[in-house]
Motif scaffolding. Sequence first.
Motif, PDB file in Angstrom:
ATOM      1  N   SER A 344       0.825  -1.205   0.000  1.00 16.44           N
ATOM      2  CA  SER A 344       0.000   0.000   0.000  1.00 16.44           C
ATOM      3  C   SER A 344       0.863   1.261   0.000  1.00 16.44           C
ATOM      4  O   SER A 344       0.593   2.215  -0.742  1.00 16.44           O
ATOM      5  N   LEU A 345       1.917   1.262   0.818  1.00 18.44           N
ATOM      6  CA  LEU A 345       2.800   2.431   0.870  1.00 18.44           C
ATOM      7  C   LEU A 345       3.564   2.607  -0.442  1.00 18.44           C
ATOM      8  O   LEU A 345       3.820   3.739  -0.871  1.00 18.44           O
ATOM      9  N   THR A 346       3.950   1.494  -1.063  1.00 24.02           N
ATOM     10  CA  THR A 346       4.634   1.585  -2.352  1.00 24.02           C
ATOM     11  C   THR A 346       3.733   2.221  -3.403  1.00 24.02           C
ATOM     12  O   THR A 346       4.174   3.048  -4.215  1.00 24.02           O
ATOM     13  N   LEU A 347       2.452   1.835  -3.385  1.00 19.50           N
ATOM     14  CA  LEU A 347       1.505   2.427  -4.318  1.00 19.50           C
ATOM     15  C   LEU A 347       1.345   3.925  -4.064  1.00 19.50           C
ATOM     16  O   LEU A 347       1.322   4.738  -5.009  1.00 19.50           O
ATOM     17  N   ILE A 348       1.261   4.292  -2.783  1.00 19.22           N
ATOM     18  CA  ILE A 348       1.144   5.715  -2.445  1.00 19.22           C
ATOM     19  C   ILE A 348       2.397   6.476  -2.867  1.00 19.22           C
ATOM     20  O   ILE A 348       2.323   7.602  -3.391  1.00 19.22           O
ATOM     21  N   MET A 349       3.577   5.854  -2.671  1.00 16.88           N
ATOM     22  CA  MET A 349       4.829   6.509  -3.059  1.00 16.88           C
ATOM     23  C   MET A 349       4.896   6.706  -4.576  1.00 16.88           C
ATOM     24  O   MET A 349       5.309   7.767  -5.055  1.00 16.88           O
ATOM     25  N   ASN A 350       4.470   5.686  -5.317  1.00 16.86           N
ATOM     26  CA  ASN A 350       4.489   5.819  -6.779  1.00 16.86           C
ATOM     27  C   ASN A 350       3.539   6.923  -7.250  1.00 16.86           C
ATOM     28  O   ASN A 350       3.850   7.665  -8.193  1.00 16.86           O
ATOM     29  N   ARG A 351       2.403   7.030  -6.603  1.00 15.06           N
ATOM     30  CA  ARG A 351       1.474   8.098  -6.966  1.00 15.06           C
ATOM     31  C   ARG A 351       2.067   9.466  -6.635  1.00 15.06           C
ATOM     32  O   ARG A 351       1.900  10.434  -7.414  1.00 15.06           O
ATOM     33  N   ALA A 352       2.734   9.540  -5.465  1.00 13.68           N
ATOM     34  CA  ALA A 352       3.359  10.808  -5.089  1.00 13.68           C
ATOM     35  C   ALA A 352       4.473  11.182  -6.076  1.00 13.68           C
ATOM     36  O   ALA A 352       4.619  12.355  -6.471  1.00 13.68           O
ATOM     37  N   ARG A 353       5.277  10.206  -6.490  1.00 12.44           N
ATOM     38  CA  ARG A 353       6.337  10.459  -7.474  1.00 12.44           C
ATOM     39  C   ARG A 353       5.736  10.895  -8.813  1.00 12.44           C
ATOM     40  O   ARG A 353       6.225  11.823  -9.461  1.00 12.44           O
ATOM     41  N   GLN A 354       4.655  10.197  -9.195  1.00 11.45           N
ATOM     42  CA  GLN A 354       4.022  10.558 -10.459  1.00 11.45           C
ATOM     43  C   GLN A 354       3.462  11.975 -10.412  1.00 11.45           C
ATOM     44  O   GLN A 354       3.589  12.751 -11.369  1.00 11.45           O
TER      45      GLN A 354
END
Length: 371
Positions: A344-354
């Motif tokens: 879940s945190l990885t998904l949130i991090m990828n969205r933040a990076r995007q």
Amino acid sequence: MANVLDIRRRIRSVVNTRQITKAMKTVSAAKLRRAQEGAMAARPYAQMLTNVLKSLVSRADIYDPVSGQPLHPLLAERPEKTVLLIVVTGDKGLAGAFNTNILKMASRFIESKPDQNIDIECIGRKGRDFMRRRYPMAPESPANDGATTAPADGATGVAPVPRDAEAAPKRSGRVQIVGEHIGVLGKLDYNFANALSENVVARYSRDEIDGVYILFNEFKSVIAQRLVAERLLPIKEIGEVDVLMAEEASEEERKKRLEAAKGAGVGVRPSDTTAVDEAAAKFGTAQVDYIYEQPPGELFRGILPKYIGIQIFHALLESAAAEHAARMTAMDAATINASDMIDSLTLIMNRARQAKITKEIIEIVSGAAAQ
């Protein structure tokens, strides 16, 4: 939305936690296998002792032929005015609801006997701390933790006043702690069970207590466990388990234990001891005339107290195995939750990076367009 750096730090923290829980699961699985082997190794002796007693019953005078009263004090039944409750819990946490369920049943047991005086023998730090917050220590019984003695947090030499005395149901009988034993399940020793049984037998023989119960987690396999309150004294029938209270695990809990056992390589079925049990049972059922060096009655009086020690040792062995199984299951669930949180945190991090990259591209395009 948190920035990428903060999310990465949190992911690293959860990854470290997952490594710890996974290691604890592996350690608990290894300890569980050893505990199962220890319980199996002690079973032939207990079975043979039981069969010897059964054979002596038919060859010795157990009851007075005139009055019909039992000749051995451990067989005598009398009205329960004072009972002894042995509560077996763990010394450590991180084992799910293992200790909580035992203490809940202990509270129900105490509530079920409002008119009797109840002496509590605590085995395990969790049970000791729970009982100390609710009931006083017997004035004539100093705290004895077995191997080591360690006061509870904030405890003094004075018996504590129960915090929830007003909320507890009113009872005419007293409840007090008469013994504390810490560090027992971590390093099981038959000498401890034997010493405890000798103390219990002596108290029962002197009519200080009228009944003895032990509350523990019965362990047959990883998925076959239940909480039981078993009567030790008086002995009604040798070889028969007298269960006063029992609580089975829920279907959901069994599924969790099964999944944890599969991942740790622990057997989920109880060991087949049919051949060993049948071989031991032949001793008590064989129609032969055994020759004893001592009279059968004297042998029966000498061996019967050891039967109580074996029952206590058996309960400690199964409680230790059940605690390791509960901790293995809890750490498996914690590892799975940590993995889900990392995803879940990885998904949130990828969205933040995007979002950050998109913002930078928009800023560049806007700057170029402005020129």
